[in-house]
Design a protein around this motif. Structure first.
Motif, PDB file in Angstrom:
ATOM      1  N   CYS A 139      13.768  19.316  16.232  1.00 48.65           N
ATOM      2  CA  CYS A 139      14.821  19.052  17.213  1.00 48.65           C
ATOM      3  C   CYS A 139      14.864  20.130  18.290  1.00 48.65           C
ATOM      4  O   CYS A 139      15.085  19.834  19.464  1.00 48.65           O
ATOM      5  N   ALA A 140      14.635  21.373  17.905  1.00 47.06           N
ATOM      6  CA  ALA A 140      14.699  22.470  18.871  1.00 47.06           C
ATOM      7  C   ALA A 140      13.644  22.384  19.939  1.00 47.06           C
ATOM      8  O   ALA A 140      13.813  22.916  21.041  1.00 47.06           O
ATOM      9  N   THR A 141      12.527  21.699  19.652  1.00 46.54           N
ATOM     10  CA  THR A 141      11.432  21.576  20.617  1.00 46.54           C
ATOM     11  C   THR A 141      11.306  20.159  21.185  1.00 46.54           C
ATOM     12  O   THR A 141      10.326  19.852  21.852  1.00 46.54           O
ATOM     13  N   ALA A 142      12.296  19.303  20.920  1.00 45.35           N
ATOM     14  CA  ALA A 142      12.301  17.923  21.436  1.00 45.35           C
ATOM     15  C   ALA A 142      11.098  17.123  20.959  1.00 45.35           C
ATOM     16  O   ALA A 142      10.572  16.278  21.675  1.00 45.35           O
ATOM     17  N   THR A 143      10.680  17.362  19.729  1.00 49.74           N
ATOM     18  CA  THR A 143       9.591  16.586  19.139  1.00 49.74           C
ATOM     19  C   THR A 143      10.038  15.130  19.002  1.00 49.74           C
ATOM     20  O   THR A 143      11.214  14.844  18.792  1.00 49.74           O
ATOM     21  N   HIS A 144       9.092  14.207  19.064  1.00 44.68           N
ATOM     22  CA  HIS A 144       9.463  12.795  19.194  1.00 44.68           C
ATOM     23  C   HIS A 144       8.550  11.888  18.391  1.00 44.68           C
ATOM     24  O   HIS A 144       7.486  12.286  17.921  1.00 44.68           O
ATOM     25  N   GLY A 145       9.002  10.650  18.272  1.00 43.43           N
ATOM     26  CA  GLY A 145       8.174   9.570  17.776  1.00 43.43           C
ATOM     27  C   GLY A 145       7.820   8.680  18.949  1.00 43.43           C
ATOM     28  O   GLY A 145       7.449   9.166  20.007  1.00 43.43           O
ATOM     29  N   GLY A 147       8.684   4.577  20.942  1.00 41.20           N
ATOM     30  CA  GLY A 147       9.495   3.377  21.031  1.00 41.20           C
ATOM     31  C   GLY A 147      10.310   3.328  22.303  1.00 41.20           C
ATOM     32  O   GLY A 147      10.957   4.307  22.669  1.00 41.20           O
ATOM     33  N   ASP A 148      10.269   2.203  22.984  1.00 41.74           N
ATOM     34  CA  ASP A 148      10.980   2.038  24.245  1.00 41.74           C
ATOM     35  C   ASP A 148      12.458   2.402  24.151  1.00 41.74           C
ATOM     36  O   ASP A 148      13.041   2.966  25.074  1.00 41.74           O
ATOM     37  N   LYS A 149      13.076   2.080  23.017  1.00 45.78           N
ATOM     38  CA  LYS A 149      14.513   2.293  22.866  1.00 45.78           C
ATOM     39  C   LYS A 149      14.837   3.504  22.004  1.00 45.78           C
ATOM     40  O   LYS A 149      16.006   3.743  21.690  1.00 45.78           O
ATOM     41  N   ASN A 150      13.817   4.261  21.636  1.00 46.74           N
ATOM     42  CA  ASN A 150      14.008   5.377  20.711  1.00 46.74           C
ATOM     43  C   ASN A 150      13.934   6.713  21.437  1.00 46.74           C
ATOM     44  O   ASN A 150      12.908   7.062  22.013  1.00 46.74           O
ATOM     45  N   GLY A 151      15.028   7.468  21.390  1.00 49.24           N
ATOM     46  CA  GLY A 151      14.985   8.823  21.896  1.00 49.24           C
ATOM     47  C   GLY A 151      14.233   9.733  20.947  1.00 49.24           C
ATOM     48  O   GLY A 151      13.867   9.335  19.830  1.00 49.24           O
ATOM     49  N   ASN A 152      13.968  10.960  21.379  1.00 46.76           N
ATOM     50  CA  ASN A 152      13.276  11.897  20.503  1.00 46.76           C
ATOM     51  C   ASN A 152      14.119  12.201  19.264  1.00 46.76           C
ATOM     52  O   ASN A 152      15.249  11.734  19.133  1.00 46.76           O
ATOM     53  N   ILE A 353       9.132   7.218  25.176  1.00 42.82           N
ATOM     54  CA  ILE A 353      10.327   7.832  24.596  1.00 42.82           C
ATOM     55  C   ILE A 353      11.504   7.552  25.529  1.00 42.82           C
ATOM     56  O   ILE A 353      11.382   7.683  26.746  1.00 42.82           O
ATOM     57  N   ALA A 354      12.635   7.185  24.953  1.00 42.53           N
ATOM     58  CA  ALA A 354      13.826   6.910  25.761  1.00 42.53           C
ATOM     59  C   ALA A 354      14.455   8.207  26.263  1.00 42.53           C
ATOM     60  O   ALA A 354      14.269   9.282  25.693  1.00 42.53           O
ATOM     61  N   ALA A 355      15.222   8.095  27.327  1.00 39.96           N
ATOM     62  CA  ALA A 355      15.889   9.247  27.940  1.00 39.96           C
ATOM     63  C   ALA A 355      16.928   9.841  27.001  1.00 39.96           C
ATOM     64  O   ALA A 355      17.444   9.186  26.092  1.00 39.96           O
ATOM     65  N   ASP A 356      17.253  11.124  27.238  1.00 45.48           N
ATOM     66  CA  ASP A 356      18.321  11.790  26.490  1.00 45.48           C
ATOM     67  C   ASP A 356      19.102  12.691  27.437  1.00 45.48           C
ATOM     68  O   ASP A 356      18.816  12.746  28.643  1.00 45.48           O
ATOM     69  N   ASN A 357      20.081  13.410  26.890  1.00 44.90           N
ATOM     70  CA  ASN A 357      20.958  14.257  27.708  1.00 44.90           C
ATOM     71  C   ASN A 357      20.786  15.747  27.443  1.00 44.90           C
ATOM     72  O   ASN A 357      21.606  16.550  27.888  1.00 44.90           O
ATOM     73  N   PHE A 358      19.750  16.140  26.731  1.00 43.73           N
ATOM     74  CA  PHE A 358      19.559  17.539  26.363  1.00 43.73           C
ATOM     75  C   PHE A 358      18.883  18.306  27.491  1.00 43.73           C
ATOM     76  O   PHE A 358      17.809  17.930  27.956  1.00 43.73           O
ATOM     77  N   MET A 360      17.104  20.937  27.993  1.00 40.99           N
ATOM     78  CA  MET A 360      15.731  21.440  27.961  1.00 40.99           C
ATOM     79  C   MET A 360      14.753  20.444  27.342  1.00 40.99           C
ATOM     80  O   MET A 360      13.627  20.795  27.004  1.00 40.99           O
ATOM     81  N   SER A 361      15.155  19.212  27.230  1.00 38.64           N
ATOM     82  CA  SER A 361      14.257  18.169  26.739  1.00 38.64           C
ATOM     83  C   SER A 361      13.361  17.665  27.857  1.00 38.64           C
ATOM     84  O   SER A 361      13.828  17.438  28.981  1.00 38.64           O
ATOM     85  N   PRO A 362      12.084  17.439  27.592  1.00 36.18           N
ATOM     86  CA  PRO A 362      11.210  16.832  28.603  1.00 36.18           C
ATOM     87  C   PRO A 362      11.657  15.434  29.018  1.00 36.18           C
ATOM     88  O   PRO A 362      11.226  14.934  30.062  1.00 36.18           O
ATOM     89  N   CYS A 363      12.522  14.814  28.207  1.00 35.02           N
ATOM     90  CA  CYS A 363      13.015  13.472  28.519  1.00 35.02           C
ATOM     91  C   CYS A 363      14.440  13.498  29.065  1.00 35.02           C
ATOM     92  O   CYS A 363      15.120  12.471  29.062  1.00 35.02           O
TER      93      CYS A 363
END
Length: 448
Positions: A139-145, A147-152, A353-358, A360-363
């Protein structure tokens, strides 16, 4: 089900993880990361068995970093001073069925948490390609899976507990702490020692996955949106040297207990007739089951099984995020570099990967496509290729994965992260003297 249930995982599982944080150190060798490409700058390591011990260690040392599962390929988690490991902390998992959350020790691995959640009737929204990584580190590094609707993976976080520089314990939640919470979840290890993480959960579900072979780049270009939306999670694998995407992995939920049915062709690609590895030369033994075979979500969303060495093991990794709207142009830009890139690759993966609000996240605030490179372990060659790739992706304001290899300049990172200055202010509040900073953070985040 009671409102809260607790479990203490077996000591054997917790003290003998695949990525033991002290394996190399205990043997008298230099302490290295998982892939062996990075030798850490100190062998000084203390174990903390409780939050109180974490607090005491934080107060004791003027500089320290947490040593996790060691899956970062760069120096983001390195230190010349002192490591602390949380692997021996109490292993309680607390499920709150009413709020649909689970609270865990931050050092717990997804591969340990997931089977227990499934047993209790719950699931996480997504997992990374391998389950061997810790919850807090991922989570600290915005690691992800994918999916169009799935955030990291961090988008499941609804609360964190951390020990800050003065030894105090701070809790933050999505519900109560707004933007400060958005600053703290993808924290890059710069704010404190994360000791607990609370994650959103949902009812458990079954999945299956199919793999198709040889999807043409023309089909990808013309049908990218349809291809990526064809499953719960979709991954494209290529070596950039042929005219085809070598493998398309489609992971789908199974509803109403009905088995999946795959068409023999998928936009011209052919249905695989046996299990495959993302690196074509390797056996699929280490990979999660394919061919539409039904299994729990945690045995299908990762590409690799918990009990096996994931990927190749001896490798380097880089990954770059571009806005979803620029996906096809960015992919074709890399394809034009195929003759340069291909000879040094094991494989390359494309995911959404779906957008997020963090902050320092690349998304952050943008739906994204990630282009991942699993390289042969030849740093001299890879180090020359990364600037070439980054130059091609620069028009799309490319953001690199924080835990992987890149050469994007600190000045460009600053331009591409609108909230970086605000993040530095939050870091200064929790860690005014830079106790948790290191060479990587000073260069890429806190430099002038």
């Amino acid at each position: 089900m009671k409102k809260r249930t607790f479990i203490k995982l077996s000591s054997a599982l917790m003290t003998a993880p695949l990525f033991s944080p002290i394996t190399g150190w205990a043997a008298g060798d230099k302490l290295k990361n998982w892939a062996g490409n990075l030798e850490y700058s100190t062998e000084k390591l203390d174990q903390a068995k409780s939050v109180a011990e974490v607090s005491a260690l934080v107060k004791k040392y003027p500089k320290l970093k947490v040593l996790g599962t060691r899956h970062c390929f760069n120096k983001i988690a390195d230190t010349k001073d002192q490591f602390v490991s949380l692997v021996q902390m109490k292993e309680d998992i607390s499920i709150d069925a009413n709020s649909k959350t689970v609270t865990v020790n931050s050092g717990l691995k997804y591969g340990q948490l997931s089977p227990y959640l499934h047993e209790k009737g719950f699931a996480l929204h997504n997992l990374a390609s391998l389950p061997h990584i810790s919850v807090a580190g991922a989570c600290a590094t915005a690691t992800h899976g994918s999916g169009d609707k799935n955030g990291n993976l961090a988008t499941a976080v609804s609360g964190i507990e951390m020990v800050i520089a003065n030894g105090e314990t701070v809790t933050l939640s999505r519900a109560k702490d707004g933007e400060k919470f958005n600053a703290a979840v993808v924290n890059l290890g710069a704010l404190g020692v994360i000791t607990k993480v609370t994650l959103d959960i949902q009812p458990t579900f079954m999945m299956g996955q199919y793999v198709y072979q040889n999807l043409s780049f023309d089909q990808m270009k013309d049908n990218f949106e349809k291809i990526e939306s064809s499953g719960y999670s979709v991954s494209l694998f290529t070596n950039w040297q042929s005219k085809d995407i070598a493998e398309v992995w489609i992971k789908q939920k199974i509803t109403d207990g009905k088995p999946l049915k795959a068409e023999p062709e998928f936009f011209g690609a052919k249905l695989a007739t046996k299990n495959l590895h993302p690196i074509p030369e390797l056996s699929a033994e280490n990979c999660t089951d394919q061919m539409g075979v039904s299994g729990p979500w945690y045995e299908r969303m990762p590409h690799f099984k918990m009990g096996f060495t994931p990927s190749s093991g001896v490798e380097l990794q880089s990954e770059y995020f571009v806005p979803r709207k620029n996906a096809v142009d960015a992919i074709l830009a890399i394809a034009r570099l195929g003759d340069q890139v291909g000879p040094h690759l094991l494989t390359s993966e494309i995911r959404t990967i779906a957008a997020d609000n963090f902050w320092m996240s690349p998304c952050y605030k943008q739906d994204s496509v990630a282009i991942h490179f699993t390289w042969k372990q030849d740093w001299p060659a890879v180090s020359k290729l990364l600037p070439v790739i980054e130059k091609e992706l620069a028009p799309y304001n490319v953001r690199p994965h924080w835990g992987k290899l890149f050469t994007v300049s600190p000045a460009d990172l600053k331009k591409r992260y609108a909230k970086m200055a605000d993040f530095r202010n939050v870091a200064a509040e929790y860690d005014p003297k830079g106790k948790f900073r290191n060479e990587f953070l000073d260069l890429n985040i806190f430099g002038s």
